[in-house]
Scaffold this active site. Sequence first.
Site, PDB file in Angstrom:
ATOM      1  N   HIS A   9       5.938  -6.211   8.304  1.00  0.00           N
ATOM      2  CA  HIS A   9       5.838  -7.604   8.721  1.00  0.00           C
ATOM      3  C   HIS A   9       6.086  -8.533   7.531  1.00  0.00           C
ATOM      4  O   HIS A   9       5.192  -9.231   7.065  1.00  0.00           O
ATOM      5  CB  HIS A   9       4.461  -7.860   9.346  1.00  0.00           C
ATOM      6  CG  HIS A   9       4.287  -7.182  10.656  1.00  0.00           C
ATOM      7  ND1 HIS A   9       3.104  -6.595  11.054  1.00  0.00           N
ATOM      8  CD2 HIS A   9       5.163  -6.979  11.680  1.00  0.00           C
ATOM      9  CE1 HIS A   9       3.257  -6.070  12.252  1.00  0.00           C
ATOM     10  NE2 HIS A   9       4.492  -6.289  12.648  1.00  0.00           N
ATOM     11  N   CYS A  58       2.572   6.338   8.323  1.00  0.00           N
ATOM     12  CA  CYS A  58       1.610   6.492   7.222  1.00  0.00           C
ATOM     13  C   CYS A  58       0.729   7.721   7.478  1.00  0.00           C
ATOM     14  O   CYS A  58       0.247   7.915   8.601  1.00  0.00           O
ATOM     15  CB  CYS A  58       0.745   5.237   7.132  1.00  0.00           C
ATOM     16  SG  CYS A  58      -0.626   5.370   5.966  1.00  0.00           S
ATOM     17  N   THR A  81      -6.292   1.087  10.813  1.00  0.00           N
ATOM     18  CA  THR A  81      -6.418   1.301   9.367  1.00  0.00           C
ATOM     19  C   THR A  81      -6.626   0.015   8.576  1.00  0.00           C
ATOM     20  O   THR A  81      -7.216   0.043   7.490  1.00  0.00           O
ATOM     21  CB  THR A  81      -5.174   2.016   8.795  1.00  0.00           C
ATOM     22  OG1 THR A  81      -4.004   1.259   9.120  1.00  0.00           O
ATOM     23  CG2 THR A  81      -5.053   3.430   9.339  1.00  0.00           C
ATOM     24  N   CYS A 113       0.864  -1.175   0.000  1.00  0.00           N
ATOM     25  CA  CYS A 113       0.000   0.000   0.000  1.00  0.00           C
ATOM     26  C   CYS A 113       0.906   1.233   0.000  1.00  0.00           C
ATOM     27  O   CYS A 113       2.131   1.126   0.137  1.00  0.00           O
ATOM     28  CB  CYS A 113      -0.920   0.008   1.219  1.00  0.00           C
ATOM     29  SG  CYS A 113      -0.042   0.158   2.802  1.00  0.00           S
ATOM     30  N   GLU A 127       0.373  -0.460  15.496  1.00  0.00           N
ATOM     31  CA  GLU A 127      -0.373   0.740  15.104  1.00  0.00           C
ATOM     32  C   GLU A 127      -1.349   1.142  16.203  1.00  0.00           C
ATOM     33  O   GLU A 127      -1.467   2.325  16.555  1.00  0.00           O
ATOM     34  CB  GLU A 127      -1.148   0.498  13.805  1.00  0.00           C
ATOM     35  CG  GLU A 127      -1.960   1.718  13.363  1.00  0.00           C
ATOM     36  CD  GLU A 127      -2.917   1.416  12.223  1.00  0.00           C
ATOM     37  OE1 GLU A 127      -4.072   1.889  12.278  1.00  0.00           O
ATOM     38  OE2 GLU A 127      -2.511   0.720  11.272  1.00  0.00           O
ATOM     39  N   HIS A 144       3.508   2.172  10.971  1.00  0.00           N
ATOM     40  CA  HIS A 144       2.527   1.982  12.043  1.00  0.00           C
ATOM     41  C   HIS A 144       2.423   3.192  12.974  1.00  0.00           C
ATOM     42  O   HIS A 144       1.407   3.376  13.652  1.00  0.00           O
ATOM     43  CB  HIS A 144       2.899   0.768  12.895  1.00  0.00           C
ATOM     44  CG  HIS A 144       2.986  -0.508  12.129  1.00  0.00           C
ATOM     45  ND1 HIS A 144       4.165  -1.205  11.968  1.00  0.00           N
ATOM     46  CD2 HIS A 144       2.050  -1.217  11.474  1.00  0.00           C
ATOM     47  CE1 HIS A 144       3.939  -2.298  11.253  1.00  0.00           C
ATOM     48  NE2 HIS A 144       2.673  -2.321  10.936  1.00  0.00           N
TER      49      HIS A 144
END
Length: 282
Positions: A41, A98, A167, A12, A128, A76
Site C-alpha cells: 500500500h 509473509c 499481523t 518490515c 490479509e 498479505h
Amino acid sequence: MRVELAESAGFCFGVKRAVESVYRLAGETEGRVCTLGPIIHNEQVVKDLEDRGVFVAETAEELEDPARTTLVIRSHGVSPDVIRDLEEKGISYEDATCPFVKKIHDTVSLYSGRGYQIILIGSPSHPEVQGILGWTGGSGIVIETPEQAEQFILENKGQKICIVAQTTFNYKKFKDLVEIIEKKGYDIYVVNTICNATSTRQKEAEDLAARSEAMIVIGGKNSSNTRKLYEICKNQCANTFFIQTVDDLGSISLSSFTSLGITAGASTPKNIIQEVLRACQI
C-alpha cells in the site's frame, strides 16, 4: 529543533521480501509480471514498478496473456481457493506471502479442522484478513471493535474457540478484545499472531510520540498498519501528522516545535523516509 527517527521505521521483513521479489522478476522475466493486488500500500512503489512494466490485477481473470505472465502473490497472502484457481488455469506464480501470515494460515486451518470456532481479530476489509478467512473452512468470524466482541455469542456452547490476530493489528486493542471474549466463560485458545516487527514499531512510535512536541507518520493513505501507527502516536502527541511523501510537508508548520519524532509504516520505502528526515533537519 531536535529531530528523532524511529529505528524500526519502514519496510518490515515480509514487505521487503515481497517487493524485492517483484523487482527481481521484472528484471529477469521475459514475459509479463503482474501482482495480485498492489504489492504494497504505497503509491510511489506501485508507480515505479508500473514504469518497469509490472501491472496490477485484482483477479486472475484480468490477465490478458496468462501463458506469458508470472503472477506474484503479495505479502498479505490469499485463500486456498485462489491458489487452486491459479494452478487449475496453469498460471505461473510466485508466492511472496509473509511467513508470519503463512503461520496464521496453518494455525486456523489446523484448529478449524479440529472443530474450533475461529475468531480473527482484525479489519474485515483488509486483504490479509480476507485471505486468512479462506483457510478457516468458511467458519471464521472477524471481530474488530469492542462492540462486536460484546455482541459475540457462541451458538454451540461446548465448542472451543481459537483466537488469532491480523499481523498488523494494534496489540493493546487485541488484548482488550480478547479480555472481553474471555469474560464470557468459553473454552478459548489464544494465539498472539501480531508480528514482532509490528509490536516493536508500535511501541517505539508510542514512546517517541510521548517525548516529542510533534510527530510525523509516513505511509500510504491505504496502509492499515500506518493508520494504526498514526492513531497510537495521536494518543500520545496531539501534533501528529500523517503524510505520504516529503511533498506533504509543505502544508505543515513545524517551526514552533522544539522536538520532532518521525516514524513510518511497514510499506514505506527507505528513500521516502530519508527525504522527509533531511527536509525536517534543514
